[in-house]
Write a protein that holds these residues in place. Sequence first.
Motif, PDB file in Angstrom:
ATOM      1  N   MET A  70      -2.812  -0.478 -10.222  1.00  0.00           N
ATOM      2  CA  MET A  70      -3.142  -1.635 -11.166  1.00  0.00           C
ATOM      3  C   MET A  70      -2.875  -2.906 -10.285  1.00  0.00           C
ATOM      4  SD  MET A  70      -4.715  -1.255 -14.186  1.00  0.00           S
ATOM      5  CE  MET A  70      -4.795  -2.367 -15.267  1.00  0.00           C
ATOM      6  N   LEU A  71      -1.953  -3.020  -9.668  1.00  0.00           N
ATOM      7  CA  LEU A  71      -1.539  -4.145  -9.049  1.00  0.00           C
ATOM      8  C   LEU A  71      -2.409  -4.403  -7.524  1.00  0.00           C
ATOM      9  CD1 LEU A  71       0.517  -6.800  -8.561  1.00  0.00           C
ATOM     10  CD2 LEU A  71       2.217  -5.044  -7.368  1.00  0.00           C
TER      11      LEU A  71
ATOM     12  N   ALA B 241       5.033  -4.881 -16.367  1.00  0.00           N
ATOM     13  CA  ALA B 241       5.052  -3.375 -16.535  1.00  0.00           C
ATOM     14  C   ALA B 241       6.201  -2.728 -15.779  1.00  0.00           C
ATOM     15  CB  ALA B 241       3.539  -2.794 -16.485  1.00  0.00           C
TER      16      ALA B 241
ATOM     17  N   LEU C 157      -6.450 -19.571  -7.071  1.00  0.00           N
ATOM     18  CA  LEU C 157      -7.755 -18.811  -6.728  1.00  0.00           C
ATOM     19  C   LEU C 157      -9.213 -19.671  -6.886  1.00  0.00           C
ATOM     20  CD1 LEU C 157      -6.861 -15.465  -8.855  1.00  0.00           C
ATOM     21  CD2 LEU C 157      -7.267 -15.868  -6.317  1.00  0.00           C
TER      22      LEU C 157
ATOM     23  N   ALA D 120       9.424 -13.657  -9.504  1.00  0.00           N
ATOM     24  CA  ALA D 120       9.907 -12.239  -9.708  1.00  0.00           C
ATOM     25  C   ALA D 120      11.193 -12.263 -10.678  1.00  0.00           C
ATOM     26  CB  ALA D 120      10.384 -11.652  -8.316  1.00  0.00           C
TER      27      ALA D 120
ATOM     28  N   GLN E  68      10.208  -6.401  -5.497  1.00  0.00           N
ATOM     29  CA  GLN E  68      11.079  -7.535  -5.911  1.00  0.00           C
ATOM     30  C   GLN E  68      11.456  -7.172  -7.593  1.00  0.00           C
ATOM     31  OE1 GLN E  68      10.653 -11.564  -5.090  1.00  0.00           O
ATOM     32  NE2 GLN E  68       9.439 -10.976  -3.257  1.00  0.00           N
ATOM     33  N   VAL E  69      10.376  -6.689  -8.222  1.00  0.00           N
ATOM     34  CA  VAL E  69      10.568  -6.724  -9.557  1.00  0.00           C
ATOM     35  C   VAL E  69      10.851  -5.226 -10.234  1.00  0.00           C
ATOM     36  CG1 VAL E  69       8.946  -8.427 -10.358  1.00  0.00           C
ATOM     37  CG2 VAL E  69       8.221  -6.351 -10.403  1.00  0.00           C
ATOM     38  N   CYS E  70      10.763  -4.151  -9.237  1.00  0.00           N
ATOM     39  CA  CYS E  70      10.886  -2.842  -9.536  1.00  0.00           C
ATOM     40  C   CYS E  70      11.253  -1.910  -8.246  1.00  0.00           C
ATOM     41  CB  CYS E  70       9.899  -2.288 -10.328  1.00  0.00           C
ATOM     42  SG  CYS E  70      10.042  -0.483 -10.935  1.00  0.00           S
TER      43      CYS E  70
ATOM     44  N   ALA F 208       8.566  -4.113 -13.949  1.00  0.00           N
ATOM     45  CA  ALA F 208       9.942  -4.669 -14.346  1.00  0.00           C
ATOM     46  C   ALA F 208      10.592  -3.862 -15.556  1.00  0.00           C
ATOM     47  CB  ALA F 208       9.595  -6.304 -14.416  1.00  0.00           C
TER      48      ALA F 208
ATOM     49  N   MET G  58       0.675 -15.463 -12.885  1.00  0.00           N
ATOM     50  CA  MET G  58       1.687 -16.240 -12.518  1.00  0.00           C
ATOM     51  C   MET G  58       1.746 -17.775 -12.009  1.00  0.00           C
ATOM     52  SD  MET G  58       3.192 -13.160  -9.976  1.00  0.00           S
ATOM     53  CE  MET G  58       4.669 -13.996  -9.392  1.00  0.00           C
TER      54      MET G  58
ATOM     55  N   SER H 260      -6.077  -5.663  -7.294  1.00  0.00           N
ATOM     56  CA  SER H 260      -6.355  -6.954  -7.452  1.00  0.00           C
ATOM     57  C   SER H 260      -6.698  -7.426  -5.970  1.00  0.00           C
ATOM     58  CB  SER H 260      -5.224  -7.767  -7.829  1.00  0.00           C
ATOM     59  OG  SER H 260      -4.688  -7.086  -9.130  1.00  0.00           O
TER      60      SER H 260
ATOM     61  N   THR I  82      -9.865 -13.340 -13.001  1.00  0.00           N
ATOM     62  CA  THR I  82      -9.315 -12.103 -13.746  1.00  0.00           C
ATOM     63  C   THR I  82      -8.086 -11.232 -12.793  1.00  0.00           C
ATOM     64  OG1 THR I  82     -11.062 -10.634 -13.287  1.00  0.00           O
ATOM     65  CG2 THR I  82     -10.830 -11.943 -15.604  1.00  0.00           C
ATOM     66  N   SER I  83      -8.051 -11.369 -11.655  1.00  0.00           N
ATOM     67  CA  SER I  83      -7.221 -10.795 -10.818  1.00  0.00           C
ATOM     68  C   SER I  83      -5.852 -11.430 -11.169  1.00  0.00           C
ATOM     69  CB  SER I  83      -7.340 -11.035  -9.141  1.00  0.00           C
ATOM     70  OG  SER I  83      -8.930 -10.821  -8.912  1.00  0.00           O
TER      71      SER I  83
ATOM     72  N   LEU J  39     -12.967 -12.980  -9.985  1.00  0.00           N
ATOM     73  CA  LEU J  39     -11.855 -13.354  -9.050  1.00  0.00           C
ATOM     74  C   LEU J  39     -10.865 -13.674  -9.933  1.00  0.00           C
ATOM     75  CD1 LEU J  39     -11.002 -14.438  -6.250  1.00  0.00           C
ATOM     76  CD2 LEU J  39     -11.854 -16.835  -7.051  1.00  0.00           C
TER      77      LEU J  39
ATOM     78  N   ARG K 167      -4.183  -9.473 -14.092  1.00  0.00           N
ATOM     79  CA  ARG K 167      -3.864  -8.245 -13.752  1.00  0.00           C
ATOM     80  C   ARG K 167      -2.915  -8.004 -12.850  1.00  0.00           C
ATOM     81  NH1 ARG K 167      -8.332  -4.829 -13.162  1.00  0.00           N
ATOM     82  NH2 ARG K 167      -8.069  -2.616 -11.703  1.00  0.00           N
ATOM     83  N   ILE K 168      -2.770  -8.969 -11.700  1.00  0.00           N
ATOM     84  CA  ILE K 168      -1.448  -8.783 -10.991  1.00  0.00           C
ATOM     85  C   ILE K 168      -0.107  -9.228 -11.946  1.00  0.00           C
ATOM     86  CG2 ILE K 168       0.009 -10.125  -9.369  1.00  0.00           C
ATOM     87  CD1 ILE K 168      -2.544 -10.646  -7.765  1.00  0.00           C
TER      88      ILE K 168
ATOM     89  N   ARG L 171     -10.478  -6.859  -5.287  1.00  0.00           N
ATOM     90  CA  ARG L 171     -11.202  -7.827  -6.313  1.00  0.00           C
ATOM     91  C   ARG L 171     -11.453  -9.033  -5.889  1.00  0.00           C
ATOM     92  NH1 ARG L 171     -11.185  -6.056 -11.597  1.00  0.00           N
ATOM     93  NH2 ARG L 171     -11.855  -7.565 -13.028  1.00  0.00           N
ATOM     94  N   ILE L 172     -10.215  -9.597  -5.331  1.00  0.00           N
ATOM     95  CA  ILE L 172     -10.169 -11.088  -4.973  1.00  0.00           C
ATOM     96  C   ILE L 172     -11.215 -11.176  -3.638  1.00  0.00           C
ATOM     97  CG2 ILE L 172      -8.933 -12.980  -3.796  1.00  0.00           C
ATOM     98  CD1 ILE L 172      -6.454 -11.803  -5.709  1.00  0.00           C
TER      99      ILE L 172
ATOM    100  N   ILE M  22      10.177 -12.921 -14.089  1.00  0.00           N
ATOM    101  CA  ILE M  22       9.364 -11.706 -14.752  1.00  0.00           C
ATOM    102  C   ILE M  22      10.339 -10.663 -15.174  1.00  0.00           C
ATOM    103  CG2 ILE M  22       7.895  -9.696 -13.919  1.00  0.00           C
ATOM    104  CD1 ILE M  22       6.164 -11.576 -12.223  1.00  0.00           C
ATOM    105  N   ARG M  23      11.432 -10.681 -14.479  1.00  0.00           N
ATOM    106  CA  ARG M  23      12.650  -9.829 -14.700  1.00  0.00           C
ATOM    107  C   ARG M  23      13.165 -10.179 -16.027  1.00  0.00           C
ATOM    108  NH1 ARG M  23      13.950  -5.820 -11.473  1.00  0.00           N
ATOM    109  NH2 ARG M  23      15.911  -5.822 -12.073  1.00  0.00           N
TER     110      ARG M  23
ATOM    111  N   ALA N 149     -14.990 -10.643  -4.578  1.00  0.00           N
ATOM    112  CA  ALA N 149     -15.510 -11.886  -5.458  1.00  0.00           C
ATOM    113  C   ALA N 149     -15.893 -13.066  -4.577  1.00  0.00           C
ATOM    114  CB  ALA N 149     -14.649 -12.221  -6.466  1.00  0.00           C
TER     115      ALA N 149
ATOM    116  N   GLU O  89       1.071   1.705 -12.191  1.00  0.00           N
ATOM    117  CA  GLU O  89       1.265   0.303 -12.511  1.00  0.00           C
ATOM    118  C   GLU O  89       0.712  -0.129 -10.959  1.00  0.00           C
ATOM    119  OE1 GLU O  89       0.932  -1.362 -15.020  1.00  0.00           O
ATOM    120  OE2 GLU O  89       1.013   0.506 -16.047  1.00  0.00           O
TER     121      GLU O  89
ATOM    122  N   ALA P 237       0.630  -6.117 -14.194  1.00  0.00           N
ATOM    123  CA  ALA P 237       1.319  -4.910 -13.695  1.00  0.00           C
ATOM    124  C   ALA P 237       2.564  -5.232 -13.278  1.00  0.00           C
ATOM    125  CB  ALA P 237       0.227  -4.549 -12.412  1.00  0.00           C
ATOM    126  N   LEU P 238       3.046  -6.260 -12.834  1.00  0.00           N
ATOM    127  CA  LEU P 238       4.330  -6.676 -12.463  1.00  0.00           C
ATOM    128  C   LEU P 238       5.374  -6.528 -13.544  1.00  0.00           C
ATOM    129  CD1 LEU P 238       3.725  -9.532  -9.731  1.00  0.00           C
ATOM    130  CD2 LEU P 238       4.408  -7.040  -9.289  1.00  0.00           C
TER     131      LEU P 238
END
Lengths: 421, 421
Positions: free
Chosen positions: A68-69, B82, B50, B16, A56-58, B84, B43, A72, B71-72, B69, B75-76, A75-76, B19-20, A79, A65, B79-80
Amino acid sequence: MALVVQKYGGSSVESAERIRRVAERIVETKKAGNDVVVVVSAMGDTTDELLDLAEQVCPVPPARELDMLLTSGERISNALVAMAIHSLGAEARSFTGSQAGVITTSAHGNAKIIDVTPGRVRAALDKGSIVLVAGFQGVSQDSKDVTTLGRGGSDTTAVALAAALNADVCEIYSDVDGVYTADPRIVPNAQKLAYVSFEEMLEMAACGAKVLGLRCVEYARRYHVKVHVRSSYTDNEGTYVYGSMEDIPVEEAILTGVAHDRSEAKVTVVGLPDSPGYAAKVFRAVADADINIDMVLQNISKIDTGKTDITFTLPKTDGPRAVEQLTKLQGVIGFSNIVYDDHIGKVSLVGAGMKSHPGVTATFCEALAEAGVNIDLISTSEIRISVLCRDTELDHAVKALHEAFGLGGDEEVVVHAGTGR
Amino acid sequence: MALVVQKYGGSSVESAERIRRVAERIVETKKAGNDVVVVVSAMGDTTDELLDLAEQVCPVPPARELDMLLTSGERISNALVAMAIHSLGAEARSFTGSQAGVITTSAHGNAKIIDVTPGRVRAALDKGSIVLVAGFQGVSQDSKDVTTLGRGGSDTTAVALAAALNADVCEIYSDVDGVYTADPRIVPNAQKLAYVSFEEMLEMAACGAKVLGLRCVEYARRYHVKVHVRSSYTDNEGTYVYGSMEDIPVEEAILTGVAHDRSEAKVTVVGLPDSPGYAAKVFRAVADADINIDMVLQNISKIDTGKTDITFTLPKTDGPRAVEQLTKLQGVIGFSNIVYDDHIGKVSLVGAGMKSHPGVTATFCEALAEAGVNIDLISTSEIRISVLCRDTELDHAVKALHEAFGLGGDEEVVVHAGTGR
C-alpha cells in the motif's frame, strides 16, 4: 494506427524538469499519429525513501501494508506526468495498476501477473487520450489487495500491457543507450547491438546484464512483444529485443556479447557422503529457505575418496541465510563443513552463434588463460558459456573475452553514468 | 463492544516518531475492548508539497490528475500507521477511501459524500483488526475516478464512517485541546467547553472557529454522530459536540463562546438603481463565478437618494475575482463603482442561550463601544450575533465580548502553538 507502449524509469522522472522532458517526448510520439500508453516508475529514489520511512516505524513491515505504501510512489509520478502532458496541450489520464486491469497473485512484494484486462485503458485511448499506467503494481485476484511486482516490475508492467493491447512496440527508456556487447564502462570500444533475440537477451539478463530484467524478457518472449531499449536523453535508436534465435539463419548467427555479474557468492558443502540422495538433501534445504541457486558443480572430495563436495552459487544477499540453514542441518545431512566465498565474479559469453561454431569454448578458455584469469567453475548452455573467477579479475576477464571474439568497434563509447534505470 | 472512530490530523502524524505515538494511543484504545477505525490525514505538509510539485510541472493541473496525486499523501500515512500498529503487536489493515466504500460526487477537489458502504471495513473489524482509512478521499459514483473532498475532508471522512458504522463516538484529534469559549491565544482565560450542541458548533465554525469544519459538523448533526474534539498530545477529555440545542432546557442554555474570523473581505456595490431586480443581478453575477457570500447589507446610497448601496462579505481569496466579475458587468447592471475592503474582521457571539435572554444584543454593542471598537455591519441568527469591524480591532473586540459575557475562567490556558490540525 500504431500503438506504442513506453516505459520510463526512476531516473528519467527524478525531477519536475525531467518530467517535463519526458512529457515532451510522449506528446511527440502521440503527434506522430500513434496511440500511446506510458508506464512510469516512481521518481528518483522515492521507493527507497518510502522503504526507509517504513523501517523507521516498523522493523519488519507487514507485506500488505508495504505494498500500500510503496505503490504511492508510482501514483505520484504518473499523475505528475499526466499533468505535464496536459500543460503541453494534449489529453492524458493516469491509472493505477489495479484500474488498468493488472491482475496478480497475492504474493506481496513479488507478485506475478496472472492477467491483464485493459478495458479502461482501451476506452481512454479510443477517446484520444494518452494513457499513463503506474508500473510495479497490480491487484490480487483473490484478496483484491494492491500488490507490487518485485524488482524490474515496471518493465514487466509495460511488456504485459503491450501484450494485452497488441502494441506494435514496447519502448523501455532508461539512462543507457541500448544493449552493448559488454559494459562500456569496462570495455570502452563495446558496440551497441542493433538487435538481440529473446533467448540471447534472457541469457544476458541471467548472466548479469542489468538493462532488462529476466521476467520482462520472458514475458515479451512468450507474447511476442517487440521491445526497444533506448535512452530517454537522446533520440538515437537503441536495441531491438525480438524474435527467436531459431529464426536466425545459421550463417548469420553471431556472438552477442559478454556479460558480467558481481552479485553472487559461492557455497561449498564439503565431505558429503557420495551416495544417492545426499545432494538432494542439500538442495532441498536451500530451496526450503526460498533461495535460488545458479551454477552447480559436484566434485570428488579433496578430503576423502568416499566423499564428494558440492559447490553452488547464489545471490550474495542470500548467502549468510543459506549457510545458516545448512549448518543447522549439518548433523541430519552429514557433511564435514561449509566453505563460503563472496569474492567471486561471473563472466559469460552469450550468442546464438556458438551453437554452430566449434572451438568457442577453447578460444574462451585460452583468452582467459592469456589474461592470467584463473577459472574456478564452468557452466554452459546452448548459447552461453559462464565461468567463475576472482572478483578482482572480473574486469580483465571481460576485456579479454570481448577482444578475443572481435566484438569491439572502432569508436569508443561515450559513457553516461548509466545505471539502466 | 463499542466502536470508536478516531481521526488524526497532519501535524499529529508529521514524523516517524509522532506516528509511533499515535499508534500507541490507537492500540491502547483497542486493548480497552473497542473496535477501532482510524482516519489519518497526510503527514505534515505533504499535501502542500505535492501541490507545489504539481504546479512545477503544470500551471493549472487538471482536477482529475490532481486528485490522483494528492490522495497519495493519505495512502502513505495510513500504511505507515498500520505498520506502526503492527510493530506494537496488534493487527491493522489500511484502506483507501475507495476501498472503504466512500462514494462521492464527481466534483474533483471538492467532492461530496453520497454514501458510505463500509463492507470491507466491517469485515476486517470482525476479524479483530484495527482498520485505517485514508481520509480526504473517495471514489466517484459515476466515473469510478478517485476524488478528494476539499478542505476539512478528513474530518468529514471520519464522521461519515462513524455514521455508516454506527460508532459510539468519533474522536477528532489535533494539536488543540478542545473547543474554547474564545481563541486562548487572544483570551488567556478562555475556558474549554465540556459540551457544545450541533447548531452552536455550526455557528462557531461558520463564524471562524477552525477546530471543526462546517461540513463535518453538518454531517454529524444529520446522522447523530457524537463527536469528541481532543488533543493527540495529552490524555485530557476534550469537548463533546453532540445533540440539538432544542434539547437543552431553557434555564440551562448558555452562551457558548466568541469566534473571530480574519479571512473575509468586504465588497460594496455603490449606486445601484433602487428598483426590483438589481440586487438579484449583483448576487447572480457573484454566484455564477462560484463565489459564496456571507453577510449582506443594503443601504440607502450615500451618493443619490434614488440609489442604493449593497455590501456583502466573502472569502478574501475570492475577493479580486468577485470585483473583476462585477466590473465586467458594470454597464449591464448599472452601478456607479465598487469599493473593496480586505482589512475587515468579523467577531461573533454564539450560544443557544441568547434566544431566551433579551438584552444580549444591547450588552454586545455596549461592550464593543466601551472597547472603542466601531461596528461596521451587524448580522444575527437565532443563536448568533456577528459584527464586522477593522481587522486591527478584532482582538480587542474578542476580549471585550468574552469579558462582558462572563465567559472567562479563573485559570489561564496553557497555549500550544495549536493550529487545530
